[in-house]
Design an enzyme around this catalytic site. Structure first.
Site, PDB file in Angstrom:
ATOM      1  N   TYR A   7       0.852  -1.199   0.000  1.00 33.83           N
ATOM      2  CA  TYR A   7       0.000   0.000   0.000  1.00 33.83           C
ATOM      3  C   TYR A   7       0.888   1.250   0.000  1.00 33.83           C
ATOM      4  CZ  TYR A   7      -2.925   3.727   1.866  1.00 33.83           C
ATOM      5  OH  TYR A   7      -3.565   4.929   2.054  1.00 33.83           O
TER       6      TYR A   7
HETATM    7  O1  LIG Z   1      -2.193   6.823   7.759  1.00 26.24           O
HETATM    8  C1  LIG Z   1      -2.259   6.104   6.789  1.00 26.24           C
HETATM    9  O2  LIG Z   1      -1.700   6.356   5.761  1.00 26.24           O
HETATM   10  C2  LIG Z   1      -2.990   4.816   6.873  1.00 26.24           C
HETATM   11  O3  LIG Z   1      -3.872   4.872   7.991  1.00 26.24           O
HETATM   12  C3  LIG Z   1      -4.551   3.693   8.240  1.00 26.24           C
HETATM   13  O4  LIG Z   1      -3.638   2.644   8.535  1.00 26.24           O
HETATM   14  P1  LIG Z   1      -3.283   2.340  10.053  1.00 26.24           P
HETATM   15  O5  LIG Z   1      -2.647   3.506  10.694  1.00 26.24           O
HETATM   16  O6  LIG Z   1      -2.531   1.062  10.058  1.00 26.24           O
HETATM   17  O7  LIG Z   1      -4.737   2.207  10.700  1.00 26.24           O
HETATM   18  P2  LIG Z   1      -5.476   0.958  11.350  1.00 26.24           P
HETATM   19  O8  LIG Z   1      -5.486  -0.188  10.442  1.00 26.24           O
HETATM   20  O9  LIG Z   1      -6.775   1.470  11.821  1.00 26.24           O
HETATM   21  O10 LIG Z   1      -4.559   0.616  12.582  1.00 26.24           O
HETATM   22  C4  LIG Z   1      -4.416   1.556  13.638  1.00 26.24           C
HETATM   23  C5  LIG Z   1      -3.478   1.001  14.673  1.00 26.24           C
HETATM   24  O11 LIG Z   1      -4.068  -0.155  15.272  1.00 26.24           O
HETATM   25  C6  LIG Z   1      -3.141  -1.237  15.247  1.00 26.24           C
HETATM   26  N1  LIG Z   1      -3.909  -2.487  15.110  1.00 26.24           N
HETATM   27  C7  LIG Z   1      -4.570  -2.746  13.977  1.00 26.24           C
HETATM   28  C8  LIG Z   1      -5.313  -3.892  13.842  1.00 26.24           C
HETATM   29  C9  LIG Z   1      -5.370  -4.790  14.909  1.00 26.24           C
HETATM   30  O12 LIG Z   1      -6.020  -5.849  14.869  1.00 26.24           O
HETATM   31  N2  LIG Z   1      -4.684  -4.486  16.052  1.00 26.24           N
HETATM   32  C10 LIG Z   1      -3.954  -3.339  16.198  1.00 26.24           C
HETATM   33  O13 LIG Z   1      -3.342  -3.116  17.239  1.00 26.24           O
HETATM   34  C11 LIG Z   1      -2.210  -0.958  14.090  1.00 26.24           C
HETATM   35  O14 LIG Z   1      -0.973  -1.556  14.291  1.00 26.24           O
HETATM   36  C12 LIG Z   1      -2.138   0.552  14.117  1.00 26.24           C
HETATM   37  O15 LIG Z   1      -1.144   0.968  14.984  1.00 26.24           O
HETATM   38  C13 LIG Z   1      -5.392   3.317   7.036  1.00 26.24           C
HETATM   39  O16 LIG Z   1      -6.025   2.076   7.259  1.00 26.24           O
HETATM   40  C14 LIG Z   1      -4.587   3.272   5.790  1.00 26.24           C
HETATM   41  O17 LIG Z   1      -5.459   3.087   4.706  1.00 26.24           O
HETATM   42  C15 LIG Z   1      -3.741   4.499   5.611  1.00 26.24           C
HETATM   43  O18 LIG Z   1      -4.547   5.558   5.205  1.00 26.24           O
END
Ligand SMILES: O=C(O)[C@H]1O[C@H](OP(=O)(O)OP(=O)(O)OC[C@H]2O[C@@H](n3ccc(=O)[nH]c3=O)[C@H](O)[C@@H]2O)[C@H](O)[C@@H](O)[C@H]1O
Length: 422
Positions: free
Chosen positions: A229
């Site tokens: 991504y």
């Molecule tokens: O800023 C971005 O560019 C991206 O932001 C978002 O990605 P992320 O920041 O990864 O959000 P998100 O999945 O909500 O996980 C949030 C937190 O929960 C943690 N996480 C996640 C899943 C889980 O089961 N457990 C967990 O601890 C995980 O480790 C993380 O620390 C958008 O989805 C992406 O499309 C893109 O726009």
């Protein structure tokens, strides 16, 4: 004897019958195979254009929707094509533009990466506000051509994308299709438009990848993406440079930092944590090596919308025409974050408090599937250029999200047993 003859005769007839039945069966199969091989099926785009994208009524709806109000509050009179309009950010940005009097046409392919009924509900919201959302794909060149023939868009807000950092391991093709091919398709149509629109598009905080210096500044390196991504968003930024350089397109990339809020994306942690906590299901909370907490610069949707509008309003005109550049054009990249990272464990505590339910926490090591340990935005450049100043802290924003969530899904189950997606 008679019986034998009869039976013999009967047997012959049965044999003849089954023979001709088999003949008919196999010839049908053969014809079908030949048809499939040698007849190219009508392209989906032409099928669609016959059914959905033509007629005076359709054209009138597009034009009306694209037309800015004469007393537009912004005074800018923009006419904006918003791609991914039925998506989370797309819906909010489209509504904000329409509310201040700008013209907006939405485009969305309503794919099923997450519950399409949520996208349909957002579409309803938009249509009630006078935003027409066309169902179509950004890779459909014929549809784009038709739209740009109908409307002289001043701006394109390109938000259609395959989102999600972890899903990239399951379905890499969809990232290439939407985030690379789709982006090129949008730049191509803008390049030949006359006048060319200015483009603002969604990049991502994930381009900072494995960087460890915080806060992340636009000048930092972006060559160590941790997910496909992120790599496709980084590629998008390079592709933007090319189209700006060769064709004079004015292009602004926005690096969004984990955007959340009402009408959000069910694939994001804050959303499915809410769902699972309410159901009494355990949630996986990732932690780094040595039990280091994982943190995100969670950014509330209203702040992001202000950033998007600021970027649109300060975008200079493209300088090319007829596919040729006349002089150098604007090329920008901005961080749009909240500037205060919060550990995921804290996010969960806030949700517990708001939902009044204790979460079943399952702490797990951060899987190597695209996640990074932390994000933190330096937004000084956006502040300088268009006064971007995030105002919503995580607790306030989550309160608004939870309020929407409970309202949306309780109504759904009661009225039309709408399921919450996962
Ligand atoms: O800023 C971005 O560019 C991206 O932001 C978002 O990605 P992320 O920041 O990864 O959000 P998100 O999945 O909500 O996980 C949030 C937190 O929960 C943690 N996480 C996640 C899943 C889980 O089961 N457990 C967990 O601890 C995980 O480790 C993380 O620390 C958008 O989805 C992406 O499309 C893109 O726009």
């Amino acid at each position: 004897m008679m019986m034998m003859e009869k039976s013999h005769y009967g047997g012959h007839r049965r044999w003849a019958c089954s023979c001709s039945a088999r003949l008919v069966f196999w010839s049908t199969i053969l014809i079908a195979v030949f048809y499939l091989i040698f007849q190219s099926p009508p392209s989906t785009s032409s099928l669609h254009s016959n059914v959905k994208w033509s007629g005076q009524n359709w054209e009138k709806r597009v034009k009306n929707s694209a037309h800015p109000r004469s007393n537009s509050k912004s005074g800018n009179h923009l006419s904006v094509l918003v791609t991914g309009a039925a998506g989370f950010v797309g819906t909010h940005v489209s509504l904000a533009l329409k509310n201040r009097g700008d013209g907006v046409v939405g485009l969305d392919n309503f794919n099923n990466y997450y519950d399409p009924s949520l996208k349909r509900a957002r579409q309803k919201l938009l249509e009630n506000s006078g935003v027409f959302v066309i169902e179509g794909d950004i890779n459909d060149h014929e549809l784009l051509k038709k739209l740009f023939d109908l409307v002289q868009f001043t701006h394109v807000m390109h938000l259609a994308a395959q989102a999600g950092v972890r899903y990239a391991m399951e379905n890499p093709d969809s990232y290439v299709h939407s985030n690379i091919a789709g982006l090129v398709s949008i730049f191509e149509i803008c390049k030949i438009a006359n006048p060319q629109p200015a483009i603002v598009w969604a990049s991502s905080s994930s381009v900072y990848g494995l960087n460890s210096g915080v806060p992340f500044s636009e000048n930092d390196r972006t060559d160590q993406p941790a997910s496909l991504y992120a790599a496709t968003k980084k590629a998008g930024e390079e592709i933007a440079h090319t189209y700006n350089h060769i064709y004079g397109l004015s292009i602004t990339g926005l690096r969004f930092f984990t955007v959340y809020g009402p009408w959000g994306r069910p694939d994001m942690a804050y959303f499915f944590f809410t769902k699972d906590i309410l159901k009494g299901k355990s949630i996986s909370i990732f932690e780094g090596p040595d039990h280091k907490s994982v943190a995100r610069d969670f950014t509330y949707i209203d702040d992001i919308v202000k950033g998007c509008l600021g970027a649109l309003d300060t975008a200079e005109k493209s300088t090319g025409s007829g596919g040729k550049k006349k002089k150098p054009a604007q090329l920008r990249v901005f961080n749009l974050g909240n500037t205060s990272p919060v550990p995921v464990t804290k996010l969960v505590s806030i949700l517990e408090k708001l939902l009044k339910v204790k979460a079943k926490r399952n702490i797990q090591p951060l899987p190597r599937n695209g996640d990074v340990l932390f994000t933190h935005a330096d937004v000084s450049y956006a502040r300088k250029e268009f006064g971007y100043q995030p105002k919503t802290d995580l607790e306030t924003g989550l309160k608004k999200f939870v309020h929407w969530y409970l309202d949306y899904y309780s109504h759904g189950t009661r009225k039309n047993s709408r399921k919450s997606s996962s």
